[in-house]
Write a protein that holds these residues in place. Structure first.
Motif, PDB file in Angstrom:
ATOM      1  N   ASN A  24       0.829  -1.209   0.000  1.00  0.00           N
ATOM      2  CA  ASN A  24       0.000   0.000   0.000  1.00  0.00           C
ATOM      3  C   ASN A  24       0.863   1.259   0.000  1.00  0.00           C
ATOM      4  O   ASN A  24       0.594   2.213  -0.741  1.00  0.00           O
ATOM      5  N   PRO A  56      -7.321   9.483  -4.331  1.00  0.00           N
ATOM      6  CA  PRO A  56      -7.948   8.262  -3.810  1.00  0.00           C
ATOM      7  C   PRO A  56      -6.941   7.207  -3.341  1.00  0.00           C
ATOM      8  O   PRO A  56      -7.227   6.463  -2.396  1.00  0.00           O
ATOM      9  N   VAL A  57      -5.790   7.161  -3.976  1.00  0.00           N
ATOM     10  CA  VAL A  57      -4.764   6.195  -3.565  1.00  0.00           C
ATOM     11  C   VAL A  57      -4.272   6.541  -2.157  1.00  0.00           C
ATOM     12  O   VAL A  57      -4.136   5.656  -1.301  1.00  0.00           O
ATOM     13  N   LYS A  60      -7.071   5.798   0.362  1.00  0.00           N
ATOM     14  CA  LYS A  60      -7.229   4.363   0.585  1.00  0.00           C
ATOM     15  C   LYS A  60      -6.119   3.833   1.486  1.00  0.00           C
ATOM     16  O   LYS A  60      -6.363   2.981   2.350  1.00  0.00           O
ATOM     17  N   THR A  61      -4.914   4.351   1.306  1.00  0.00           N
ATOM     18  CA  THR A  61      -3.801   3.938   2.151  1.00  0.00           C
ATOM     19  C   THR A  61      -4.093   4.284   3.610  1.00  0.00           C
ATOM     20  O   THR A  61      -3.800   3.499   4.515  1.00  0.00           O
ATOM     21  N   SER A  63      -7.156   4.704   4.901  1.00  0.00           N
ATOM     22  CA  SER A  63      -8.304   3.932   5.386  1.00  0.00           C
ATOM     23  C   SER A  63      -7.896   2.511   5.753  1.00  0.00           C
ATOM     24  O   SER A  63      -8.511   1.881   6.611  1.00  0.00           O
ATOM     25  N   LYS A  64      -6.844   1.989   5.120  1.00  0.00           N
ATOM     26  CA  LYS A  64      -6.343   0.660   5.457  1.00  0.00           C
ATOM     27  C   LYS A  64      -5.504   0.683   6.735  1.00  0.00           C
ATOM     28  O   LYS A  64      -5.130  -0.361   7.251  1.00  0.00           O
TER      29      LYS A  64
END
Length: 90
Positions: A24, A56-57, A60-61, A63-64
């Protein structure tokens, strides 16, 4: 070395998480690097398109749980500021 069954499991889990976080983080860094290249060489429209891919990348990183959400917010803010600065200077 792990001596208990539970410690062996924790070791396996942490290795899987480490690899997932590494993937990620690598995706995020690659996206940021490509955006920086576009900012240095390209036009404002290309930079906006690259920013739309990068944000978004990064989100998302976060959110993970690979990076902290405030770290992601700061990165997004600074990159957006750079792209918007291109628009005004051009």
């Amino acid at each position: 070395m792990a001596n208990h069954k539970s410690a062996e499991k924790r070791n396996r889990q942490s290795q899987v998480r480490r690899m997932r976080n590494r993937v990620n983080r690598s995706k995020m860094k690659t996206a940021i690097r490509s955006l920086n290249q576009v900012i240095e060489t390209g036009s404002a429209e290309e930079a906006k398109a690259a920013l739309a891919v990068t944000v978004p990348v990064i989100a998302k990183t976060a959110s993970k749980g690979t990076i902290h959400k405030k770290n992601a917010s700061r990165k997004i803010s600074r990159l957006t500021k750079r792209v918007n600065g291109m628009e005004t200077s051009a």
